[in-house]
Motif scaffolding. Structure first.
Motif, short mmCIF file in Angstrom:
data_model
loop_
_atom_site.label_atom_id
_atom_site.label_comp_id
_atom_site.label_asym_id
_atom_site.label_seq_id
_atom_site.Cartn_x
_atom_site.Cartn_y
_atom_site.Cartn_z
N LEU A 71 0.84 -1.20 0.00
CA LEU A 71 0.00 0.00 0.00
C LEU A 71 0.87 1.25 0.00
CD1 LEU A 71 -2.36 -0.92 2.99
CD2 LEU A 71 -2.77 -1.42 0.58
N THR A 72 0.44 2.26 -0.72
CA THR A 72 1.03 3.61 -0.56
C THR A 72 -0.10 4.57 -0.36
OG1 THR A 72 1.57 3.20 -2.88
CG2 THR A 72 3.28 4.13 -1.50
N LEU A 73 -0.30 4.96 0.86
CA LEU A 73 -1.46 5.79 1.17
C LEU A 73 -1.09 7.21 1.52
CD1 LEU A 73 -3.44 3.22 3.32
CD2 LEU A 73 -3.79 3.79 0.93
N THR A 74 0.10 7.41 2.08
CA THR A 74 0.38 8.71 2.66
C THR A 74 1.88 9.00 2.73
OG1 THR A 74 -0.23 10.12 4.53
CG2 THR A 74 0.46 7.89 5.06
N GLY A 75 2.24 10.23 2.42
CA GLY A 75 3.61 10.71 2.60
C GLY A 75 4.67 9.90 1.91
N GLY A 76 4.33 9.24 0.80
CA GLY A 76 5.32 8.47 0.09
C GLY A 76 5.76 7.20 0.80
N ARG A 77 5.08 6.87 1.90
CA ARG A 77 5.44 5.65 2.64
C ARG A 77 4.85 4.42 1.97
NH1 ARG A 77 6.78 4.63 7.88
NH2 ARG A 77 5.12 3.13 8.15
N VAL A 78 5.69 3.43 1.73
CA VAL A 78 5.22 2.14 1.22
C VAL A 78 5.13 1.17 2.38
CG1 VAL A 78 5.80 0.18 -0.25
CG2 VAL A 78 6.18 2.51 -1.07
N VAL A 79 3.96 0.57 2.57
CA VAL A 79 3.78 -0.37 3.67
C VAL A 79 3.13 -1.65 3.17
CG1 VAL A 79 3.57 1.51 5.34
CG2 VAL A 79 1.50 0.48 4.34
N PHE A 80 3.13 -2.65 4.03
CA PHE A 80 2.63 -3.97 3.64
C PHE A 80 1.46 -4.39 4.54
CE2 PHE A 80 6.88 -3.54 2.09
CZ PHE A 80 6.77 -4.02 0.80
N ASP A 81 0.53 -5.11 3.94
CA ASP A 81 -0.71 -5.46 4.62
C ASP A 81 -1.03 -6.92 4.33
OD1 ASP A 81 -3.24 -5.66 5.66
OD2 ASP A 81 -3.99 -3.83 4.73
N PRO A 82 -1.05 -7.77 5.37
CA PRO A 82 -1.37 -9.18 5.15
C PRO A 82 -2.84 -9.42 4.85
CG PRO A 82 -1.13 -8.74 7.49
CD PRO A 82 -0.81 -7.46 6.79
N ASN A 83 -3.66 -8.40 5.00
CA ASN A 83 -5.07 -8.54 4.67
C ASN A 83 -5.24 -8.35 3.17
OD1 ASN A 83 -7.82 -8.39 4.38
ND2 ASN A 83 -8.12 -6.89 6.02
N VAL A 84 -5.45 -9.47 2.46
CA VAL A 84 -5.56 -9.37 1.00
C VAL A 84 -7.01 -9.37 0.53
CG1 VAL A 84 -3.29 -10.33 0.51
CG2 VAL A 84 -5.23 -11.87 0.76
N GLU A 85 -7.93 -9.45 1.49
CA GLU A 85 -9.35 -9.32 1.12
C GLU A 85 -9.65 -7.86 0.81
OE1 GLU A 85 -11.23 -12.14 0.94
OE2 GLU A 85 -9.28 -13.05 1.38
N LYS A 86 -10.72 -7.63 0.07
CA LYS A 86 -11.18 -6.27 -0.18
C LYS A 86 -11.44 -5.54 1.13
CE LYS A 86 -13.85 -6.72 -4.51
NZ LYS A 86 -15.19 -6.42 -5.06
N HIS A 87 -10.86 -4.39 1.29
CA HIS A 87 -11.21 -3.57 2.45
C HIS A 87 -10.76 -2.14 2.20
CE1 HIS A 87 -7.06 -4.87 3.20
NE2 HIS A 87 -6.92 -3.85 4.00
N HIS A 88 -11.21 -1.25 3.03
CA HIS A 88 -10.85 0.15 2.92
C HIS A 88 -9.82 0.50 3.97
CE1 HIS A 88 -14.30 0.40 0.25
NE2 HIS A 88 -15.07 -0.08 1.20
N HIS A 89 -9.31 1.74 3.93
CA HIS A 89 -8.31 2.15 4.91
C HIS A 89 -8.64 3.49 5.54
CE1 HIS A 89 -5.85 -0.96 2.84
NE2 HIS A 89 -5.50 -1.19 4.09
N PHE A 90 -8.34 3.56 6.82
CA PHE A 90 -8.49 4.81 7.55
C PHE A 90 -7.11 5.22 8.06
CE2 PHE A 90 -8.89 7.27 11.39
CZ PHE A 90 -9.92 8.15 11.10
#
Lengths: 137, 137
Positions: A71-90
């Motif tokens: 995921l890249t959501l904010t400030g150029g930070r690349v992060v990883f998420d083990p949740n591969v199901e459809k979902h949204h982010h806050f």
DNA sequence: TCTATCTTTAGACTTAGTCTAAGTAAATGC
DNA sequence: GCATTTACTTAGACTAAGTCTAAAGATAGA
């Protein structure tokens, strides 16, 4: 090297080396949305000789094989998420922390209806403040 | 140094130096969602002695003053968008190009209703393929 | 004009990430 | 079981994006 993690990797077509299992043991069981370097330093606590390149290669391999998502959501930070199901982010604007939001919590209408675009996937990215819960931190 | 750009900067509480106006003239009139280095190289075409630090400082200043917005949507790339109105984004998975999607094109329901979160802003991020239009490129 | 403040500059520095060449480990053929 | 090939890991060099710093240049006010 936990047998269950090794089996999971094999199920996804990944040869389970000790390093890969160590990465998997951390990154598949966190909801903290860590960056690659955060994963590296956590893995090194139990596996001090692991190299940065291996952690980066392993994370990219896991993404490619569908075990985790990048995921890249904010400030150029690349992060990883083990949740591969459809979902949204806050995203908490004060702390920068990322929280998963269940797919069913929101509904987006007219997605297939956008002129000139063929939508394959989408998500809602929300920003704001996390309310402190009463009993838990 | 166009007087209209200078006036716009002043209206936002920014002293209009030549460098700032040069950055504004490019970044306020593009829908290409450029990165900071792309802005730098475009500005240098007409202003070869401008330094990278100045472009970065100027872009951050513009963001702070609400003239543009900073987006991080994909692959750790940070880009800038002069469209500061509410809107969504579509990312072409083949080219990586980012397109603005009008706010009214989608509706998201139940946004204020998410347990434990106080939502200040949100947007939908869509991914897919841009259809080639008949008459235009 | 003198001085204080603001802005810009070049280049050093930092951080995230990739690449490379050499070394290890594991799998395969016999 | 041993040799060979293939896959994986390593340290460190390299690159790209961005920030910081110290000095120089521009601007505005007294």
């Amino acid at each position: 090297m936990r047998p269950d993690e090794a089996a999971l990797l094999e199920k996804h077509g990944i040869k389970p080396s000790a390093q890969r299992v160590a990465v998997a043991e951390f990154v598949l069981h966190t909801d903290a949305h860590p960056s690659a370097d955060e994963v590296w330093s956590r893995v090194r606590e139990r596996f001090p000789m692991v190299s940065r390149a291996t952690v980066y290669n392993t994370l990219n391999l896991f993404v490619e094989k569908g075990l985790i998502r990048q995921l890249t959501l904010t400030g150029g930070r690349v992060v990883f998420d083990p949740n591969v199901e459809k979902h949204h982010h806050f995203i908490d604007e004060e702390t920068g922390r990322i929280y998963d939001v269940p797919w069913e919590a929101l509904r987006v209408s007219r997605v297939d209806d956008i002129d000139g675009f063929e939508v394959h996937a989408y998500q809602v990215v929300l920003r704001g403040k996390k309310r402190s819960r009463r009993r838990r931190t």
